[in-house]
Design an enzyme around this catalytic site. Structure first.
Site, PDB file in Angstrom:
ATOM      1  N   ASP A  86      51.373  47.491  31.610  1.00 28.42           N
ATOM      2  CA  ASP A  86      51.182  46.294  30.788  1.00 28.42           C
ATOM      3  C   ASP A  86      51.289  46.666  29.310  1.00 28.42           C
ATOM      4  OD1 ASP A  86      50.053  43.633  29.906  1.00 28.42           O
ATOM      5  OD2 ASP A  86      49.637  43.467  32.051  1.00 28.42           O
ATOM      6  N   HIS A  97      47.018  41.267  26.431  1.00 29.25           N
ATOM      7  CA  HIS A  97      47.395  40.959  27.809  1.00 29.25           C
ATOM      8  C   HIS A  97      46.988  42.071  28.772  1.00 29.25           C
ATOM      9  CE1 HIS A  97      50.230  40.234  31.203  1.00 29.25           C
ATOM     10  NE2 HIS A  97      50.204  38.970  30.815  1.00 29.25           N
ATOM     11  N   SER A 419      50.151  36.287  35.726  1.00 28.17           N
ATOM     12  CA  SER A 419      49.648  37.568  35.207  1.00 28.17           C
ATOM     13  C   SER A 419      48.170  37.746  35.497  1.00 28.17           C
ATOM     14  CB  SER A 419      49.870  37.653  33.693  1.00 28.17           C
ATOM     15  OG  SER A 419      51.206  37.927  33.391  1.00 28.17           O
TER      16      SER A 419
END
Length: 627
Positions: A86, A97, A419
C-alpha cells in the site's frame, strides 16, 4: 399526532423516522413543550429523549461476529505476519490509505478512538496480536507495476503468511499481463494467500479487475452503522442527509448563497459548484445541484449542501473539509424551495451523528461487479466484507478529506471503498490461518467462501456477481467441515486448458514446458473452485458437468448430504448425493450436472450445500446466459 402537537399545522417536517416493523412509534424533533403535549395524548405509552449511544469498537468486527471475546490462538496469532502492499506505515505514509488498511487487518486494541468524536469506541484489527509488514508501493499519483511486483518479491522472501492488496487496475487483463495475478501466483506457490480488493468501478458488469482464481477477491458492503447529518433551515424545518461532518456552526445560521456565479456567466448554471464566484459565496453556504468538488479554498464558503444524483443507490458518507452534507432529491428540492422563497435564506449545518442501519449488509454501489471475462468459469468477486464508513488508523500528515487546504491532523479516519473491505477479509484469513497453520491458500479461501452468509441482491443487481459467495463470516470459517483444495499443478493445468501456451504459462508461473498434458477449453470448469460458474448460449439447450473434490477437515467419522437450492429454470443433480468420511484429510469426489433448455439472456443462480448436524458447506452456482 404530530399535527395536534403542532396546533393543527403540518408536523411532518419534524419526523425523523417511523417504526413499523417490531413496534409502533416514531422519532421526531420536538421542543420540551411539544414533548409534554405529546405525552398526554391518549394511546401514548412513553416519550423519551433520543440519547447518543457509543458503538464500542470500529464496529465492523463486532458486526462480523469477531468480538473481543471470540476464541483465539494467541500464541500462534502473534507469529502470523500480514504483508500489506500500500502507501506505507504511519511513519512513512503521507497518504493515509496504507495506515488505514494495515490497522484494519491487524491493528492493536486502541480505546477511545474516533474521528473528532464520531464513531467513538475501541479500534482494533482482525488479528490484533499479529505482526504487520508494510511495503510502500503507492503514493499520491498511484502504484507502479514495478513497485508492486518488487514488493511481492520482497514479501515472499520475508516470509509473510498473508498478503493484502487494496489496489488494482480498472480493466480485466489476461493473467500473463496482470502484475498482481503474477505476483500472487508466486506467493501462492510458497503457501501465501493474496487478498485483493475487487475495485471501485461498480455497479457496471465486468468491472471487477481482480480475477485470478488463486487470489481471493473482495467486494464491499455496508455495516449496521450509518452516518447522517442534518441541516436546520431558517424556517425551522430540518432536513436529513449524510456526511461525515465533524464541524459545527455552534448554533448560528449562515446565509445560503442563491447563486454561485454571476449573471453574465453562460458556461455555469447558478447552482453548479465546479466553479464558485468568491464575491457571491464567501462566508455563505453554497448549494450544489450535483455531486462535485468545489474550489472551497479559493472561494471560501462556510459550508455546502449537495444533491445526491445516484438515484437512491447504496452509497457511503464522505469526510468533509468544512460543514457539508448530501441530500436526496426530495429533501434537496425542499431546500431550494425555501432558498428562493425568502429574501435572506439561512441554515445551520449540524455535526454528523450515527444511527443503526437495519438493512446491512448490502453491497455498495461503487463495488466492482463480475462476471469474469477472461475465465467465466471462475466466479468473481469471491466474497464481500465491510467497506463502507470504516473507522481505522490514519496518517496525521495526510488530509483526512483529501482536500489540500484541510490541515487537520487525524489519527483516525472514516473511509469507504473495496480497499477497506479487503483488509477485513485479510484479517479473517489470518485468523483462520492461526488455527490451521498447515492449510494451503486455497483451503483458507474455500473456508471463507463456503462459510459466508448468503446475501440478497437488489432487483436490478446481478447477485453473486456483486457479492460473490456472500458476506464473510469469521467464526464458522475456522471450522468449515469440508474444503475445496487446489494445488499448484491444478492451477497450471487450468491455464493450459484456458489456451495459454508454455511461454505464457511460464510468464505467470516460472515453470518450463508446463502444458505437457492434453488440454481442452471445457476442462477449465473442473478447477476445484468453491463456486460453480458457467456461461452458456441462449440459442441452445445445455447440459454441463462440474467435477469437484472435497477434503474432510471436520470430524473423522462423518457423512454429508447434498442439498440444492432450487431454481425452476434449471435442473441440477449431484452424484453421489451423500459423502461418507472415515478419517480427517480424506478426500471424496462428486459430479454436479446442470441442465436447461433454450432460455432468454439472464443470470440464473442456485447453490449446492453439503451438510450434516455439525457443518454446512455452501457453494454458489451461477449460470450466465448470453447471446
Amino acid at each position: 399526532m404530530l399535527q395536534q402537537v403542532f396546533d393543527g399545522n403540518d408536523g411532518t417536517h419534524s419526523l425523523i423516522h417511523s417504526f413499523k416493523r417490531s413496534f409502533n412509534g416514531f422519532a421526531a424533533m420536538l421542543t420540551n413543550e411539544q414533548k409534554e403535549k405529546l405525552s398526554q395524548m391518549e394511546g401514548v405509552v412513553s416519550v423519551f429523549p433520543s440519547r447518543n449511544l457509543q458503538l464500542h469498537t470500529t464496529r465492523s468486527w463486532n458486526f462480523l461476529g469477531l468480538t473481543t471475546s471470540s476464541k483465539r490462538s494467541h500464541a500462534t496469532e502473534s507469529d502470523i505476519v500480514v504483508g500489506v502492499l500500500d502507501t506505507g506505515t504511519s511513519a512513512r505514509d503521507n497518504v493515509g490509505h496504507g495506515t488505514h488498511t494495515a490497522s484494519t487487518a491487524a491493528g492493536n486494541h486502541i480505546p477511545g478512538a474516533s474521528f473528532y468524536g464520531l464513531a467513538k469506541g475501541t479500534a482494533r484489527g482482525g488479528v490484533p496480536s499479529a505482526r504487520i509488514a508494510a511495503y510502500k508501493v503507492c503514493d499520491e499519483t498511484g502504484c507502479t507495476g514495478t513497485a508492486v511486483l518488487a514488493a511481492f518479491d520482497d514479501a515472499i522472501a520475508d516470509g509473510v503468511n498473508i498478503l493484502s492488496l487494496s489496489l488494482g487496475g480498472s480493466i480485466q487483463n489476461p493473467f500473463d499481463e496482470d502484475i498482481i495475478a503474477i505476483g500472487s501466483f508466486h506467493a501462492m506457490a510458497k503457501g501465501i494467500l493474496t487478498v485483493n480488493a475487487a475495485g471501485n468501478d461498480g455497479p457496471f458488469p465486468t468491472s471487477v479487475s481482480s480475477i485470478a482464481p488463486w487470489m481471493i477477491t473482495v467486494a464491499a458492503s455496508t455495516i449496521d452503522r450509518k452516518f447522517i447529518d442534518k441541516v436546520v433551515l431558517g424556517n425551522g424545518k430540518t432536513l436529513i442527509g449524510n456526511s461525515v461532518n465533524s464541524f459545527s456552526l455552534n448554533g448560528t445560521k449562515a446565509i445560503i448563497a442563491k447563486k454561485n456565479v454571476g449573471e453574465g456567466s453562460r458556461e455555469y448554471p447558478p447552482n453548479q459548484c465546479s466553479y464558485l464566484d468568491k464575491s457571491l459565496v464567501k462566508g455563505k453556504i453554497v448549494i450544489c445541484d450535483g455531486l462535485s468538488s468545489p474550489n472551497y479554498e479559493d472561494a471560501q464558503p462556510i459550508g455546502s449542501i449537495m444533491q445526491d444524483t445516484t438515484q437512491g443507490k447504496v452509497s457511503p458518507a464522505f469526510v468533509t473539509s468544512l460543514p457539508s452534507l448530501i441530500l436526496q432529491p426530495i429533501e434537496y428540492a425542499q431546500l431550494k424551495s425555501y432558498t428562493y422563497s425568502t429574501k435572506i435564506p439561512k441554515a445551520e449545518i449540524l455535526k454528523s451523528e450515527t444511527i443503526r442501519d437495519i438493512n446491512a449488509p448490502k453491497v455498495v454501489d461503487f463495488s466492482s461487479r463480475g462476471p469474469n471475462t477472461i475465465a467465466p468459469e471462475i466466479m468473481k468477486p469471491d466474497i464481500t466484507g465491510p467497506g463502507v464508513d470504516i473507522l481505522a488508523s490514519f496518517s496525521p500528515v495526510a488530509s483526512p478529506s483529501g482536500d489540500t487546504f484541510d490541515k487537520r491532523a487525524a489519527k483516525y479516519n472514516i473511509i469507504s471503498g473495496t480497499s477497506m473491505a479487503c483488509p477485513h477479509v485479510t484479517g479473517i484469513a489470518a485468523y483462520v490461518k492461526s488455527f490451521h497453520l498447515d492449510w494451503s491458500p486455497s483451503a483458507i479461501k474455500s473456508a471463507l467462501m463456503t462459510s459466508s452468509k448468503p446475501m440478497k441482491g437488489s432487483k436490478d443487481d446481478i447477485g453473486e456477481y456483486a457479492y460473490g459467495s456472500g458476506h464473510v463470516n469469521p467464526i464458522p470459517a475456522t471450522h468449515p467441515g469440508l474444503v475445496y483444495d487446489i494445488s499448484l499443478n491444478d492451477y497450471i493445468q487450468m491455464l493450459c486448458n484456458l489456451g495459454y501456451d508454455n511461454k505464457k504459462v511460464k510468464a505467470i508461473s516460472g515453470k518450463d514446458n508446463a502444458c505437457s498434458k492434453a488440454t481442452h477449453r471445457s476442462l477449465v470448469r473442473d478447477l476445484n473452485y468453491p463456486a460453480l460458474a458457467i456461461g452458456v448460449n441462449s440459442t441452445t439447450s445445455f447440459t454441463i458437468k462440474f467435477k469437484r473434490t472435497v477434503t474432510n477437515v471436520g470430524l473423522a467419522n462423518s457423512t454429508y448430504k447434498a442439498t440444492i437450492f432450487p431454481n425452476p429454470k434449471i435442473k441440477i443433480t449431484v452424484v453421489p448425493n451423500s459423502l461418507s468420511f472415515k478419517s480427517v484429510h480424506e478426500k471424496k469426489s462428486f459430479v454436479v450436472t446442470i441442465a436447461g433448455g433454450k432460455l432468454p439472456v439472464q443470470t440464473i443462480t442456485s447453490a449446492l450445500i453439503w451438510s450434516n448436524s455439525n457443518y454446512k458447506v455452501r457453494s454458489p452456482i451461477v449460470v450466465d446466459i448470453s447471446n
